[in-house]
Design a protein around this motif. Structure first.
Motif, short mmCIF file in Angstrom:
data_model
loop_
_atom_site.label_atom_id
_atom_site.label_comp_id
_atom_site.label_asym_id
_atom_site.label_seq_id
_atom_site.Cartn_x
_atom_site.Cartn_y
_atom_site.Cartn_z
N THR A 1 -7.19 0.18 1.35
CA THR A 1 -8.35 0.57 2.15
C THR A 1 -7.96 1.68 3.12
O THR A 1 -7.11 1.47 4.00
N SER B 1 -15.40 -10.16 -2.15
CA SER B 1 -14.18 -10.94 -1.97
C SER B 1 -14.50 -12.43 -1.75
O SER B 1 -15.38 -12.78 -0.98
N GLU C 1 -24.49 -8.25 0.12
CA GLU C 1 -23.80 -7.54 -0.96
C GLU C 1 -24.30 -7.92 -2.33
O GLU C 1 -24.44 -7.07 -3.21
N SER D 1 -5.55 -6.95 4.30
CA SER D 1 -6.24 -6.20 3.25
C SER D 1 -5.94 -6.81 1.88
O SER D 1 -4.78 -7.00 1.52
N GLN D 2 -6.97 -7.12 1.15
CA GLN D 2 -6.78 -7.63 -0.21
C GLN D 2 -6.11 -6.56 -1.07
O GLN D 2 -5.09 -6.80 -1.70
N SER D 3 -6.72 -5.38 -1.10
CA SER D 3 -6.27 -4.33 -2.02
C SER D 3 -5.00 -3.64 -1.54
O SER D 3 -4.21 -3.16 -2.34
C1 F6R Z 1 -16.72 -7.98 0.94
C2 F6R Z 1 -15.55 -7.17 0.64
C3 F6R Z 1 -15.18 -6.07 1.58
C4 F6R Z 1 -13.65 -5.99 1.75
C5 F6R Z 1 -13.27 -4.78 2.60
C6 F6R Z 1 -11.78 -4.71 2.83
O1 F6R Z 1 -16.96 -8.93 -0.03
O2 F6R Z 1 -14.90 -7.39 -0.34
O3 F6R Z 1 -15.82 -6.21 2.81
O4 F6R Z 1 -13.23 -7.17 2.35
O5 F6R Z 1 -13.69 -3.61 1.94
O6 F6R Z 1 -11.07 -4.61 1.63
P1 F6R Z 1 -9.53 -4.89 1.57
O7 F6R Z 1 -9.32 -6.32 1.90
O8 F6R Z 1 -9.12 -4.55 0.17
O9 F6R Z 1 -8.88 -3.98 2.60
#
Ligand code: F6R
Length: 370
Positions: free
Chosen positions: A109, A157, A246, A104-106
């Motif tokens: 989620t 992303s 997107e 997860s980037q953030s």
């Molecule tokens: C697509 C995008 C989303 C995130 C997804 C998971 O460009 O950004 O599909 O990859 O919502 O988000 P994280 O990585 O923050 O859990």
């Protein structure tokens, strides 16, 4: 703060060489062995795992899908990738011998948080691969391996995706190293190749960006775009399609190239735009030939074929409307390169339609509700 670029997205696409380099930084010792200090799960536990399950949503799940090919190949541990929201409600079979990797980037989620909680309740060990220090997912996991992509502001992303693949690869190599010494030289060789990726990314950004931007202008009226890929190119196709949906609000669909004749080829008509991600010829010759014949099949039905292939691959030219070349790399590392033209295409096409690429409609940067 956009560093001279028109959008955060454009800046973040250009941050990618640094994002990959920083994610690799400081993770090897003087002998070239991988050391992941943050891996505070007992080595004995890591040696005993018999299954890996990657859980994530959206783009992060595609990073997991890419990593699966590498992890299974290097570690010989069965690896699944599942959307966190599906995993959670499926009564999945996980136990003490399962390693769950939450990407997860953030780190916020909600679907992924709930899946992490569920996995831990079943006794699984959870490693978070995350870009945000101290966020919920790493805090609730047994260990965290941070991607060092820097803050990602644009909703879609880009650099986090490449950093996620890089970090998943480090994890795979680490597990391989831990589980067998025979593999040590190969780990070193792959790490060397990984360290060459940032320079290759810079090359794409310098030499290929203009070509892809021109293509986006040429095809800005496209009503639908298909993406075909095989092996690690398959998740890249899914990611290319997601970026276009997107950002440009165009119907886009990614397929495994092998599926073409099982259905999707019925969609091909005169003028249909199709991206094809071609695997390296040096990797598996037979796969390369199969994807070339896919290009031929869609071209014969009137498709405009935009082909992403590695430098030196002349065989792709015959049926391609246009070839976008990326530098050569080992097959498993190719997604770190082949994704970039697709990001640029989606961004440039959206920009040409006057859309805000940093803030696409209906989307939020982190999805904190289930
Ligand atoms: C697509 C995008 C989303 C995130 C997804 C998971 O460009 O950004 O599909 O990859 O919502 O988000 P994280 O990585 O923050 O859990």
């Amino acid at each position: 703060e956009k560093g001279g670029y028109d959008s955060f997205m454009e800046k973040e696409i250009h941050d990618q060489p640094q994002a990959v380099a920083d994610t690799l930084l400081g993770r090897t010792d003087a002998e070239g062995r991988l050391v992941l200090d943050e891996m505070n799960i007992d080595e004995s536990v890591l040696k005993s795992i018999d299954k890996i399950v990657v859980i994530a949503c959206g783009t992060a799940s595609y990073a997991g899908q890419v990593a699966r090919y590498a992890i299974e190949h290097w570690c010989r541990i069965p690896t699944e990738v599942e959307l966190a929201h599906e995993f959670r409600y499926r009564d999945p079979v996980v136990n003490e011998k399962t390693l769950v990797v939450a990407v997860s980037q953030s780190g916020e989620t909600m679907d992924t948080i709930m899946a992490v909680r569920h996995a831990r309740e079943q006794g699984a060990k959870v490693i978070a691969i995350c870009n945000t220090n101290g966020s919920t997912i790493p805090r609730e996991s047994d260990a965290a391996l941070y991607t060092h992509a820097g803050p990602e502001i644009a909703v879609a992303s880009t650099k986090a995706f490449l950093a996620q693949i890089t970090a998943c690869y480090l994890l795979g190599l680490y597990l391989a190293q831990l589980r067998g010494n025979k593999f040590a030289d190969e780990v070193r060789a792959i790490l060397d190749e990984l360290h060459q990726i940032p320079a290759k990314l810079s090359q794409i950004l310098e030499q290929t960006k203009g070509q892809v931007q021109d293509l986006a202008l040429r095809y800005s009226e496209a009503g639908s775009v298909l993406f075909l890929g095989r092996h690690v190119g398959f998740p890249v196709a899914l990611e290319g399609a997601l970026k276009l949906k997107e950002l440009a609000y165009i119907h886009a669909e990614g397929f495994a190239a092998g599926e073409l004749k099982h259905g999707p080829i019925a969609l091909i008509e005169e003028g249909q735009l199709v991206f094809i991600i071609v695997p390296s010829k040096r990797g598996r010759d037979s796969l390369h030939a199969k994807v070339i014949s896919n290009i031929q099949e869609v071209r014969a039905r009137g498709a405009n074929t935009l082909v992403i292939a590695e430098e030196g691959d002349e065989a792709v030219r015959e049926y391609a409307s246009e070839v976008i070349y990326v530098p050569q790399s080992p097959t498993l590392l190719a997604p770190l390169l082949t994704t970039v033209p697709l990001q640029i295409f989606a961004m440039a096409l959206a920009t040409s339609k006057g859309l805000d690429v940093d803030q696409p409609r209906n989307l939020a940067k982190s999805v904190t509700v289930e």
